[in-house]
Design a protein around this motif. Structure first.
Motif, PDB file in Angstrom:
ATOM      1  N   HIS A  18      15.283   1.789  -1.032  1.00  6.08           N
ATOM      2  CA  HIS A  18      16.000   0.508  -1.099  1.00  6.08           C
ATOM      3  C   HIS A  18      17.174   0.476  -0.116  1.00  6.08           C
ATOM      4  N   GLU A  19      17.841   1.606   0.052  1.00  6.66           N
ATOM      5  CA  GLU A  19      18.946   1.672   1.014  1.00  6.66           C
ATOM      6  C   GLU A  19      18.460   1.385   2.435  1.00  6.66           C
ATOM      7  N   LEU A  20      17.202   1.749   2.718  1.00  7.20           N
ATOM      8  CA  LEU A  20      16.622   1.508   4.039  1.00  7.20           C
ATOM      9  C   LEU A  20      16.184   0.055   4.213  1.00  7.20           C
ATOM     10  N   GLY A  21      16.288  -0.725   3.134  1.00  9.57           N
ATOM     11  CA  GLY A  21      15.960  -2.145   3.215  1.00  9.57           C
ATOM     12  C   GLY A  21      14.557  -2.503   2.787  1.00  9.57           C
ATOM     13  N   PHE A  22      13.825  -1.546   2.212  1.00  6.58           N
ATOM     14  CA  PHE A  22      12.459  -1.810   1.765  1.00  6.58           C
ATOM     15  C   PHE A  22      12.477  -2.220   0.294  1.00  6.58           C
ATOM     16  N   GLU A  23      12.012  -3.429   0.009  1.00  6.10           N
ATOM     17  CA  GLU A  23      12.004  -3.935  -1.367  1.00  6.10           C
ATOM     18  C   GLU A  23      10.589  -4.038  -1.923  1.00  6.10           C
ATOM     19  N   THR A  24       9.672  -4.532  -1.093  1.00 11.54           N
ATOM     20  CA  THR A  24       8.297  -4.762  -1.540  1.00 11.54           C
ATOM     21  C   THR A  24       7.340  -3.868  -0.756  1.00 11.54           C
ATOM     22  N   PRO A  25       6.492  -3.111  -1.427  1.00  8.71           N
ATOM     23  CA  PRO A  25       5.536  -2.244  -0.718  1.00  8.71           C
ATOM     24  C   PRO A  25       4.564  -3.056   0.137  1.00  8.71           C
ATOM     25  N   THR A  26       4.147  -2.462   1.261  1.00  9.03           N
ATOM     26  CA  THR A  26       3.112  -3.077   2.090  1.00  9.03           C
ATOM     27  C   THR A  26       1.755  -2.877   1.396  1.00  9.03           C
ATOM     28  N   PRO A  27       0.718  -3.607   1.832  1.00  6.11           N
ATOM     29  CA  PRO A  27      -0.602  -3.436   1.190  1.00  6.11           C
ATOM     30  C   PRO A  27      -1.088  -1.996   1.163  1.00  6.11           C
ATOM     31  N   ILE A  28      -0.932  -1.262   2.278  1.00  9.30           N
ATOM     32  CA  ILE A  28      -1.436   0.119   2.270  1.00  9.30           C
ATOM     33  C   ILE A  28      -0.619   0.992   1.323  1.00  9.30           C
ATOM     34  N   GLN A  29       0.673   0.719   1.194  1.00 11.73           N
ATOM     35  CA  GLN A  29       1.494   1.476   0.252  1.00 11.73           C
ATOM     36  C   GLN A  29       1.085   1.164  -1.187  1.00 11.73           C
ATOM     37  N   SER A  30       0.798  -0.094  -1.472  1.00 13.25           N
ATOM     38  CA  SER A  30       0.395  -0.485  -2.827  1.00 13.25           C
ATOM     39  C   SER A  30      -0.924   0.159  -3.236  1.00 13.25           C
ATOM     40  N   GLU A  31      -1.809   0.376  -2.258  1.00  9.97           N
ATOM     41  CA  GLU A  31      -3.102   0.993  -2.572  1.00  9.97           C
ATOM     42  C   GLU A  31      -3.054   2.515  -2.548  1.00  9.97           C
ATOM     43  N   THR A  32      -2.298   3.066  -1.599  1.00  9.43           N
ATOM     44  CA  THR A  32      -2.331   4.511  -1.372  1.00  9.43           C
ATOM     45  C   THR A  32      -1.426   5.280  -2.314  1.00  9.43           C
ATOM     46  N   ILE A  33      -0.208   4.813  -2.529  1.00 10.38           N
ATOM     47  CA  ILE A  33       0.760   5.592  -3.313  1.00 10.38           C
ATOM     48  C   ILE A  33       0.262   5.875  -4.734  1.00 10.38           C
ATOM     49  N   PRO A  34      -0.200   4.863  -5.497  1.00 16.27           N
ATOM     50  CA  PRO A  34      -0.691   5.185  -6.848  1.00 16.27           C
ATOM     51  C   PRO A  34      -1.860   6.165  -6.835  1.00 16.27           C
ATOM     52  N   HIS A  35      -2.711   6.042  -5.817  1.00 21.09           N
ATOM     53  CA  HIS A  35      -3.866   6.932  -5.709  1.00 21.09           C
ATOM     54  C   HIS A  35      -3.418   8.375  -5.490  1.00 21.09           C
ATOM     55  N   LEU A  36      -2.457   8.560  -4.615  1.00 20.00           N
ATOM     56  CA  LEU A  36      -1.984   9.916  -4.331  1.00 20.00           C
ATOM     57  C   LEU A  36      -1.228  10.511  -5.508  1.00 20.00           C
ATOM     58  N   MET A  37      -0.609   9.663  -6.295  1.00 17.10           N
ATOM     59  CA  MET A  37       0.170  10.148  -7.436  1.00 17.10           C
ATOM     60  C   MET A  37      -0.722  10.604  -8.589  1.00 17.10           C
ATOM     61  N   SER A  38      -1.940  10.049  -8.675  1.00 20.05           N
ATOM     62  CA  SER A  38      -2.722  10.293  -9.891  1.00 20.05           C
ATOM     63  C   SER A  38      -4.129  10.826  -9.668  1.00 20.05           C
ATOM     64  N   SER A  39      -4.682  10.667  -8.450  1.00 20.18           N
ATOM     65  CA  SER A  39      -6.086  11.028  -8.225  1.00 20.18           C
ATOM     66  C   SER A  39      -6.210  12.239  -7.316  1.00 20.18           C
ATOM     67  N   GLN A  40      -7.276  12.968  -7.485  1.00 23.50           N
ATOM     68  CA  GLN A  40      -7.577  14.097  -6.611  1.00 23.50           C
ATOM     69  C   GLN A  40      -8.533  13.722  -5.488  1.00 23.50           C
ATOM     70  N   GLN A  41      -8.971  12.461  -5.466  1.00 23.29           N
ATOM     71  CA  GLN A  41      -9.886  12.019  -4.413  1.00 23.29           C
ATOM     72  C   GLN A  41      -9.202  12.018  -3.056  1.00 23.29           C
ATOM     73  N   ASP A  42      -9.968  12.358  -2.014  1.00 23.31           N
ATOM     74  CA  ASP A  42      -9.477  12.219  -0.650  1.00 23.31           C
ATOM     75  C   ASP A  42      -9.438  10.738  -0.269  1.00 23.31           C
ATOM     76  N   ILE A  43      -8.760  10.446   0.842  1.00 21.76           N
ATOM     77  CA  ILE A  43      -8.615   9.065   1.300  1.00 21.76           C
ATOM     78  C   ILE A  43      -8.938   8.969   2.783  1.00 21.76           C
ATOM     79  N   ILE A  44      -9.707   7.950   3.161  1.00 26.11           N
ATOM     80  CA  ILE A  44      -9.843   7.542   4.561  1.00 26.11           C
ATOM     81  C   ILE A  44      -9.302   6.118   4.650  1.00 26.11           C
ATOM     82  N   ALA A  45      -8.268   5.941   5.446  1.00 27.57           N
ATOM     83  CA  ALA A  45      -7.636   4.629   5.562  1.00 27.57           C
ATOM     84  C   ALA A  45      -7.698   4.137   7.000  1.00 27.57           C
ATOM     85  N   THR A  46      -8.158   2.905   7.170  1.00 31.85           N
ATOM     86  CA  THR A  46      -8.085   2.248   8.474  1.00 31.85           C
ATOM     87  C   THR A  46      -6.706   1.599   8.549  1.00 31.85           C
TER      88      THR A  46
END
Length: 210
Positions: A18-46
């Motif tokens: 928030h100090e850096l000025g980021f309030e709302t996650p970008t689409p890739i952050q909204s999809e990737t962050i929860p996945h990395l926090m909870s899943s063991q699946q690998d990711i390929i992201a375009t």
């Protein structure tokens, strides 16, 4: 609406973001962050530059880093010295309020002995170019056998720059149970071959530029 608070990240990370000025996650952050926090699946992201992918893989890596363990837990590979430095700066800014989490950049064109000294002190997250990373592994100064996560950032550029042998060498030395995250602007056959050879079951994410 998705917020950084929804992801379960450490409050000190959210404060820094928030100090850096980021309030709302970008689409890739909204999809990737929860996945990395909870899943063991690998990711390929375009994902291209400007999608927010550094925070997408960086915030979970910082959250999951164990400050009591000085060994390298996350390895980020990228094609250029400039990108290596930029990713490292970003990760340091995200982790500024977390004690004991060290982030180190390793790349060619700088004295290797200073990077070796820094590795000896411990770095939970190492960001490196493929050539220097391979060199440090060969010298038995960077230990990746028990690594938990490997990020291949701008994978297509790394392959077109001739780093495929270095990348394959590095991946062959890592823990086979690691999580692998591959980010690439395009998906040529060489990328898919790399995924087939070195990744487990993976999920795919497509990110639009913000």
């Amino acid at each position: 609406m998705s917020t950084f608070e929804n992801f379960g990240l450490h409050q000190n990370i959210i404060t820094a973001v928030h100090e850096l000025g980021f309030e709302t996650p970008t689409p890739i952050q909204s999809e990737t962050i929860p996945h990395l926090m909870s899943s063991q699946q690998d990711i390929i992201a375009t994902a291209q530059t400007g999608t927010g992918k550094t925070a997408a893989f960086g915030l979970p890596a910082i959250h999951l880093a164990n400050p009591d363990n000085k060994n390298t837990q996350t390895l980020v590979l990228c094609p250029t010295r400039e990108l290596c430095v930029q990713i490292t700066r970003d990760l340091i800014s995200y982790s500024k309020y977390l004690k004991g989490v060290n982030i180190l950049a390793v790349y060619g064109g700088e004295r290797i002995d200073s990077q070796i000294r820094a590795l000896k002190k411990g770095a939970q997250i190492v960001v490196g170019t493929p050539g220097r990373t391979r060199d440090l592994i060969n010298r038995k100064k960077l230990f990746v056998e028990n690594i938990e996560r490997v990020v291949l950032d701008e994978a297509d550029e790394m392959l077109t720059s001739g780093f495929i042998e270095d990348i394959e060498f590095i991946l062959s030395k890592t823990n086979p149970d690691r999580k692998t995250l591959l980010f690439s602007a395009t998906m040529p056959g060489a990328i898919l071959k790399l995924a087939k050879n070195y990744m487990k079951e993976y999920t795919t994410i497509q990110a639009k530029k913000e």
